[in-house]
Design a protein around this motif. Structure first.
Motif, short mmCIF file in Angstrom:
data_model
loop_
_atom_site.label_atom_id
_atom_site.label_comp_id
_atom_site.label_asym_id
_atom_site.label_seq_id
_atom_site.Cartn_x
_atom_site.Cartn_y
_atom_site.Cartn_z
N LEU A 126 0.83 -1.21 0.00
CA LEU A 126 0.00 0.00 0.00
C LEU A 126 0.87 1.26 0.00
CD1 LEU A 126 -2.72 -1.16 2.55
CD2 LEU A 126 -3.04 -0.82 0.08
N HIS A 127 1.94 1.20 0.73
CA HIS A 127 2.87 2.34 0.79
C HIS A 127 3.48 2.60 -0.59
CE1 HIS A 127 6.02 5.01 2.29
NE2 HIS A 127 6.88 4.27 1.63
N LEU A 128 3.97 1.53 -1.23
CA LEU A 128 4.58 1.69 -2.56
C LEU A 128 3.57 2.22 -3.57
CD1 LEU A 128 6.77 -1.53 -2.88
CD2 LEU A 128 7.58 0.82 -2.72
N GLU A 129 2.33 1.73 -3.49
CA GLU A 129 1.30 2.18 -4.42
C GLU A 129 1.05 3.68 -4.28
OE1 GLU A 129 -3.07 0.56 -5.66
OE2 GLU A 129 -2.78 1.02 -3.52
N ARG A 130 0.87 4.14 -3.04
CA ARG A 130 0.58 5.56 -2.83
C ARG A 130 1.78 6.43 -3.18
NH1 ARG A 130 -0.04 9.95 -3.11
NH2 ARG A 130 -1.38 11.41 -1.98
N LYS A 131 2.97 5.97 -2.91
CA LYS A 131 4.17 6.75 -3.22
C LYS A 131 4.35 6.93 -4.72
CE LYS A 131 7.53 7.71 -1.04
NZ LYS A 131 8.06 9.01 -0.56
N SER A 132 3.80 6.00 -5.51
CA SER A 132 3.96 6.08 -6.96
C SER A 132 2.92 7.00 -7.60
CB SER A 132 3.85 4.69 -7.58
OG SER A 132 2.51 4.20 -7.48
N ASP A 134 0.14 10.68 -7.21
CA ASP A 134 -0.02 11.99 -6.56
C ASP A 134 -1.41 12.14 -5.97
OD1 ASP A 134 -1.55 12.27 -8.81
OD2 ASP A 134 -0.37 13.91 -9.69
N HIS A 135 -2.13 11.02 -5.84
CA HIS A 135 -3.47 11.04 -5.24
C HIS A 135 -3.76 9.63 -4.72
CE1 HIS A 135 -4.96 8.77 -8.73
NE2 HIS A 135 -4.17 9.59 -9.45
N ASP A 136 -4.77 9.52 -3.90
CA ASP A 136 -5.14 8.20 -3.39
C ASP A 136 -5.69 7.33 -4.52
OD1 ASP A 136 -4.38 8.84 -0.87
OD2 ASP A 136 -6.40 9.09 -0.05
N PRO A 137 -5.43 6.03 -4.49
CA PRO A 137 -5.98 5.14 -5.52
C PRO A 137 -7.51 5.06 -5.41
CG PRO A 137 -4.97 3.87 -3.75
CD PRO A 137 -4.62 5.30 -3.50
N ASP A 138 -8.13 4.72 -6.51
CA ASP A 138 -9.58 4.59 -6.53
C ASP A 138 -10.02 3.44 -5.62
OD1 ASP A 138 -9.83 6.63 -8.36
OD2 ASP A 138 -9.73 5.27 -10.09
#
Length: 321
Positions: A126-132, A134-138
């Motif tokens: 989850l950390h890697l996803e958000r770091k990649s 500029d907004h929260d994932p859907d």
């Protein structure tokens, strides 16, 4: 005055030097934080009464052949001591010591549980996803989910001083059933935690969480073979805070990259981890017991082992081959 050499600054170097100076032992501290070069070890081992090492310093027989007749103790900062040829040191009348403090065992057990929780809850991914982004994932229910920790089965490989602490935390804190693989039975833990001793293959096949806390020895080297790694359930979480040589890492990496494991937390590892493409992974670079309380106690024990050996001839925590 007695002389000691510290191969690089340690956790609390002022405390260490103060303790030794109070007992008439002068300490030379190499100022660089990197692993001590061999040419410096060769020079210092021929001059001092005590050598203060870290687990990355390789003290082999060829180096020990250069040791001064004055050298009485090699005080290693760490629970492990595989970096030192203990038999060669003993043959020369040199005592080797380590730092198996209770705080170090507690720290490693806490780190083991922390990584288990992080991987189960998919925190690294989850950390890697958000770091990649500029907004929260859907938000989507098609996304991979975390796995619950409560009321699961934890399999402990090596029910010693660290593994038993992990078992206690997982049972009392998360209502986990505990099963373990060890060369010795642990009747007190079976009574207090309801733990079951099982074969390694059964543990690997039936555990939701597998934690490796077994010491490395000739017998345990490669214990978690490819065959054992491939027995794990697809939803399993694998944690190793013991030694990388216990595990067939190529097989582990293959399963992670194939998406047939929930994830892994590794404090110890070889080069195979560089091939990992899976995201739900935590690599902590052999820092499982690196915390304030543990390292303060370990620093004090390094000093007290030197003091005891040089003043009484008897170390507090000597190791044997």
């Amino acid at each position: 005055m007695l002389k000691a050499f510290l191969t690089r600054p340690t956790y609390n170097t002022p405390l260490l030097t103060e303790m030794l100076l109070a007992e008439g032992i002068e300490v030379e501290v190499r100022s660089e934080p990197s692993v001590c070069p061999e040419h410096i070890l060769k020079q210092k081992i021929s001059e001092v009464d005590a050598l203060l090492t870290h687990t990355e310093d390789r003290i082999d027989e060829s180096l020990l052949e250069l040791a001064s007749a004055k050298l009485k103790v090699i005080s290693n900062m760490g629970i492990g001591y595989s970096n030192i040829d203990v038999a060669a040191a003993t043959k020369r009348g040199i005592t080797v010591t380590n730092t198996p403090t209770e705080e170090a065992f507690e720290a490693t057990a806490e780190a083991t549980v922390a990584m288990l929780l992080a991987i189960a809850r998919r925190i690294p991914a989850l950390h890697l996803e958000r770091k990649s982004m500029d907004h929260d994932p859907d938000p989507s229910f098609l996304r991979p989910t975390a796995t619950s920790v409560r009321e699961k089965v934890t399999g402990v490989v090596g029910m010693g001083r660290i593994g038993s602490r992990v078992a206690k935390t997982m049972h009392l804190g998360f209502d986990n059933q505990i099963q373990y693989y060890d060369l010795l039975s642990k009747p007190e833990l079976e009574s207090s935690l309801g733990a079951r001793q099982v074969s390694l293959s059964d543990l690997m096949k039936t555990s939701d969480f597998i934690v490796v806390n077994m010491p490395l020895s000739k017998e345990s080297h490669g214990l978690l073979s490819a065959e054992m790694i491939n027995l794990m359930q697809d939803h399993a979480t694998f944690i190793n805070t013991a030694r990388s040589e216990l595990v067939d890492e190529e097989a582990l990496v293959d399963r992670l990259n194939a998406g047939t494991l929930h994830g892994a937390g590794l404090d110890v590892y070889g080069n195979a981890v560089n091939k990992i493409t899976a995201e739900n992974i935590a690599l902590t670079s052999h820092f499982a017991n690196f915390e304030d309380r543990a390292y303060t106690d370990m620093t004090q024990l390094v000093a007290n082992n030197v003091i005891a050996t040089l003043t009484t001839g008897h170390a507090l925590t000597p190791v044997k081959e």
